[in-house]
Write a protein that holds these residues in place. Structure first.
Motif, short mmCIF file in Angstrom:
data_model
loop_
_atom_site.label_atom_id
_atom_site.label_comp_id
_atom_site.label_asym_id
_atom_site.label_seq_id
_atom_site.Cartn_x
_atom_site.Cartn_y
_atom_site.Cartn_z
N UNK A 150 -3.49 1.73 -5.95
CA UNK A 150 -4.85 1.25 -6.23
C UNK A 150 -5.84 2.40 -6.26
N UNK A 151 -5.64 3.37 -5.38
CA UNK A 151 -6.53 4.53 -5.34
C UNK A 151 -6.36 5.38 -6.60
N UNK A 152 -5.11 5.58 -7.03
CA UNK A 152 -4.87 6.34 -8.25
C UNK A 152 -5.45 5.63 -9.48
N UNK A 213 7.15 12.01 1.97
CA UNK A 213 6.96 11.53 3.34
C UNK A 213 6.74 10.03 3.36
N UNK A 214 6.44 9.49 4.51
CA UNK A 214 6.18 8.07 4.64
C UNK A 214 4.93 7.65 3.88
N UNK A 215 4.90 6.41 3.41
CA UNK A 215 3.77 5.94 2.60
C UNK A 215 2.46 5.99 3.37
N UNK A 216 2.48 5.64 4.65
CA UNK A 216 1.24 5.68 5.43
C UNK A 216 0.72 7.11 5.54
N UNK A 217 1.61 8.05 5.83
CA UNK A 217 1.20 9.45 5.91
C UNK A 217 0.67 9.96 4.58
N UNK A 218 1.33 9.61 3.48
CA UNK A 218 0.87 10.05 2.17
C UNK A 218 -0.53 9.50 1.87
N UNK A 222 -3.79 11.95 1.23
CA UNK A 222 -4.52 12.04 -0.03
C UNK A 222 -5.98 11.63 0.14
N UNK A 223 -6.25 10.81 1.15
CA UNK A 223 -7.63 10.42 1.43
C UNK A 223 -8.30 11.34 2.44
N UNK A 224 -7.62 12.40 2.81
CA UNK A 224 -8.15 13.42 3.71
C UNK A 224 -8.54 12.85 5.08
N UNK A 225 -7.82 11.83 5.49
CA UNK A 225 -8.01 11.33 6.85
C UNK A 225 -7.23 12.17 7.85
N UNK A 226 -6.14 12.75 7.41
CA UNK A 226 -5.35 13.64 8.25
C UNK A 226 -4.93 14.84 7.40
N UNK A 245 -6.46 19.29 -5.76
CA UNK A 245 -6.50 17.82 -5.81
C UNK A 245 -7.38 17.26 -4.68
N UNK A 246 -7.20 17.79 -3.49
CA UNK A 246 -7.98 17.30 -2.35
C UNK A 246 -9.47 17.63 -2.55
N UNK A 247 -9.76 18.81 -3.03
CA UNK A 247 -11.15 19.23 -3.18
C UNK A 247 -11.90 18.43 -4.26
N UNK A 248 -11.17 17.89 -5.22
CA UNK A 248 -11.81 17.29 -6.39
C UNK A 248 -11.70 15.77 -6.46
N UNK A 249 -11.15 15.15 -5.43
CA UNK A 249 -11.03 13.69 -5.43
C UNK A 249 -11.88 13.11 -4.31
N UNK A 250 -12.29 11.84 -4.46
CA UNK A 250 -13.17 11.23 -3.46
C UNK A 250 -12.43 10.84 -2.20
#
Length: 251
Positions: A150-152, A213-218, A222-226, A245-250
């Protein structure tokens, strides 16, 4: 997936986590927010979506105009208010019709689009709460994988807007592989750039950079929570592509 049932389940888990928490506690992954902000954001967000669906709105609704948009001061009543908001959205979609077109921030979409959106919004904010409290956070693998999808989908629509650079340079690709059993192709994503657009598929691919890796970790990475370094995610390939990718995505 039964998105309505998943939303109600996630809402209950979020409510349980916030019971008896000091609402002035900071939420580091949402800079400037406390638990009070987080609680109100999720609770009012569900009612906002419910009102859009119920009234079949075709234009933006100011969140300040949401009916019952403020939680009551009593903590127990506030928890009930939070849970009632998710139920209102599910009931509104059922009454209005899941395919009824309504306003969304991505343009007109079927009413049931909001149930999926609110499920994943609540899940990520439950992660924010868990990280702030130092407690364990996990999602069902199918929910976490769908949250990535959904995020993608949203990134593909919104990337490059307002003159911002695309999250990948031309020729670079990102591959994500969730290792949870049973996900199949729903647990793989290959992302690239097609002209001025972001394009992605569920196909297996090597990628300029690949994360496994695991889906939760991924999802949290990608959302920069961890930080990826704080998870079990393996990275293969060009780390600079991942950093871009991290720098340019919300968030």
């Amino acid at each position: 997936m039964d998105y309505a049932a998943a939303l109600l389940e996630e809402n209950r888990a979020f409510a349980d986590l916030l019971r008896d928490v000091d609402d002035s506690t900071p939420v580091p992954t949402c800079p400037g927010w406390t638990f009070q902000h987080l609680f109100r954001h999720v609770g009012r967000g569900d009612r906002w979506a419910a009102q859009i669906v119920r009234d079949r709105l075709q234009e933006f609704l100011d969140p300040r105009r949401v009916e019952g948009g403020k939680p009551p001061p009593d903590p127990a009543e506030a928890i009930a208010w939070l849970c009632a908001g998710a139920r209102q959205l599910v009931d509104a979609v059922e009454a209005t019709g899941p395919e009824t077109p309504v306003w969304t921030f991505l343009g007109q979409r079927p009413a049931n689009w909001w149930v999926r959106r609110r499920l994943h919004e609540t899940a990520v904010h439950r992660a924010d709460a868990a990280l702030a409290l130092g407690t364990e956070f996990t999602l069902r693998p199918d929910v976490a994988a769908d949250a990535i999808t959904e995020w993608l989908e949203r990134v593909a629509i919104q990337a490059g807007g307002d003159g911002n650079p695309l999250p990948l340079d031309d020729g670079d690709t990102l591959h994500l592989h969730a290792t949870d059993p049973g996900l199949g192709e729903a647990g793989e994503w290959t992302v690239g750039v097609d002209g001025s657009n972001v394009a992605w598929t569920h196909q297996h691919g090597k990628g300029s950079v690949a994360l496994r890796g695991g889906a939760t970790d991924l999802l949290l990475a990608i959302l920069r929570r961890v930080s990826r370094a704080d998870t079990g995610i393996e990275l293969f390939g060009d780390d600079a592509v991942w950093r871009n990718w991290l720098d340019r995505t919300p968030l």
